[in-house]
Design a protein around this motif. Structure first.
Motif, PDB file in Angstrom:
ATOM      1  N   ALA A 170       0.801  -1.225   0.000  1.00  0.00           N
ATOM      2  CA  ALA A 170       0.000   0.000   0.000  1.00  0.00           C
ATOM      3  C   ALA A 170       0.831   1.270   0.000  1.00  0.00           C
ATOM      4  CB  ALA A 170      -0.931   0.004   1.215  1.00  0.00           C
ATOM      5  N   SER A 239      -6.620   4.391  -4.931  1.00  0.00           N
ATOM      6  CA  SER A 239      -6.833   3.005  -4.503  1.00  0.00           C
ATOM      7  C   SER A 239      -8.230   2.618  -4.958  1.00  0.00           C
ATOM      8  CB  SER A 239      -6.794   2.886  -2.975  1.00  0.00           C
ATOM      9  OG  SER A 239      -5.482   2.779  -2.536  1.00  0.00           O
ATOM     10  N   ASP A 282      -0.312   7.518  -1.236  1.00  0.00           N
ATOM     11  CA  ASP A 282      -0.546   6.084  -1.372  1.00  0.00           C
ATOM     12  C   ASP A 282      -1.105   5.513  -0.061  1.00  0.00           C
ATOM     13  OD1 ASP A 282      -0.538   3.586  -2.484  1.00  0.00           O
ATOM     14  OD2 ASP A 282       1.639   3.411  -2.702  1.00  0.00           O
ATOM     15  N   ALA A 283      -0.421   5.813   1.036  1.00  0.00           N
ATOM     16  CA  ALA A 283      -0.860   5.296   2.339  1.00  0.00           C
ATOM     17  C   ALA A 283      -2.240   5.839   2.701  1.00  0.00           C
ATOM     18  CB  ALA A 283       0.151   5.675   3.418  1.00  0.00           C
ATOM     19  N   THR A 286      -5.165   4.147   0.767  1.00  0.00           N
ATOM     20  CA  THR A 286      -5.504   2.848   1.352  1.00  0.00           C
ATOM     21  C   THR A 286      -6.249   3.045   2.670  1.00  0.00           C
ATOM     22  OG1 THR A 286      -3.502   1.973   0.343  1.00  0.00           O
ATOM     23  CG2 THR A 286      -4.513   0.628   2.076  1.00  0.00           C
TER      24      THR A 286
HETATM   25 MG    MG Z   1      -1.996   2.788  -1.151  1.00  0.00          MG
END
Ligand code: MG
Ligand code: ADP
Length: 328
Positions: A170, A239, A282-283, A286
């Protein structure tokens, strides 16, 4: 072309210009099991090829974070879960420390130790029935970012419980996109986009001096662009539940796991995050997917320079406070 492009594509539009005697060059390639694209502004093909070769150097990162290469530093940490601390490179140690901070920020919705459930969900078409309650419970008991023990002085990582596992699915592509961008900026590339399977980081401008434009396409109607965004020095990451999923008894389950239950997160179709860095975006993409629309937007609205667009399972669009969707 990945499914991400088909269902919720972030289309990058660029043009070249003779005014600045600069041109835009593009190359697509595969790395870390994903499709990558480098777009770079340069004065000629030779210079551009040099930049692109630098951006392609992902092997180093793969050696750190790969879960499938049993010799990677990450695999060494996992192999020693419940056994002993493992000394790792500063780069990986720092990434794990930042991941832990992101877990704190997201109340554990983003958690690299989610991977303890890797053994019960494959998301490759092999899942034929839901895992038994007892199996889920046993795996969830091994999840918990607080159980990842970091020792700064010795530069070690210890998964304190046997059966624990970490994975960078992730955050790894976002991190790789940030590192590639840093390398090219340092080498003097005036503008470009690193696109790691839809996780993008941009810098500078197009060859004609204008900002890069990203079009967000409605995942329910891929022909309809619902908004254009001019992006400057920014990352955009999505995501989605269409990327990797499994279907059990006619119901669709996404590859994003709620660390509290070990079950795939439900309620969101896709989540796009704009942030200064692809790793953060990105984190957070998610995490927001796990947190759900209300809690996710609430979190994003408190973070400076971070914005979100969420499409929920009913197809409704939700945005953070500074995003204005214009109909195309
Ligand atoms: Mg991610
Ligand atoms: P994509 O692969 O579509 O870019 P994400 O960035 O959301 O999607 O990453 C999903 C991947 O992250 C999963 O395939 C899995 O490897 C890992 N993962 C799943 N759930 C979590 C979670 N709650 N926290 C951290 N990593 C997760």
């Amino acid at each position: 072309m990945s499914s991400r492009y088909l269902f919720f594509s972030l289309c990058v539009v660029f043009c070249t210009s003779v005014v600045f005697a600069q041109k835009t060059f593009t190359e697509k390639f595969s790395k870390m099991g994903s499709s990558f694209e480098v777009i770079v502004v340069a004065k000629n093909k030779e210079v551009a090829d040099g930049f692109i070769a630098m951006a392609k150097n992902y092997n180093r990162i793969e050696n750190l974070i790969s879960s499938w290469d049993s010799n990677s530093e990450t695999s060494k940490i996992n192999q020693n879960a419940g056994v002993k601390p493992v000394k790792v490179s500063k780069e990986l140690w720092d990434l794990i420390e930042r991941s832990q901070k992101l877990s704190q920020l997201t109340s554990g919705a983003f958690d690299i130790s989610y991977a303890a459930v890797d053994k019960i969900w494959t998301f490759d078409g092999g899942d034929s029935e839901l895992p038994a309650e007892a199996v889920l419970k046993r795996s969830v008991a091994k999840i918990g970012y607080k159980k990842i023990r970091l020792n700064q002085k010795d530069q070690t990582v210890f998964l304190s419980q046997a059966g624990m596992k970490i994975g960078f699915g992730a955050i790894g592509k976002g991190y790789a996109a940030d590192r590639a961008k840093e390398t090219l900026v340092a080498a003097g590339a005036s503008g470009g986009i690193i696109n790691a399977s839809g996780d993008m980081n941009t810098w500078g401008t197009q060859a004609d001096g204008s900002d890069w434009n990203v079009a967000i396409v409605n995942p329910l109607n891929s022909k309809k662009v619902f908004s254009w965004f001019s992006i400057e020095q920014q990352a955009v990451v999505t995501s989605g539940d269409y990327e990797r999923f499994t279907t059990i008894a006619g119901e669709r389950y996404s590859h994003i796991i709620d660390p509290r239950t070990g079950m795939p997160a439900k309620g969101i179709l896709s989540c796009t995050i704009f942030a200064p860095k692809a790793e953060l975006a990105d984190a957070l993409a998610t995490a927001t997917f796990v947190m759900g629309t209300t809690a996710g937007i609430f979190l994003i609205n408190q973070l400076p320079k971070v914005e979100a667009i969420i499409i929920d399972a009913m197809g409704r669009i939700h945005t953070s406070k500074n995003i204005k969707i214009e109909d195309d």
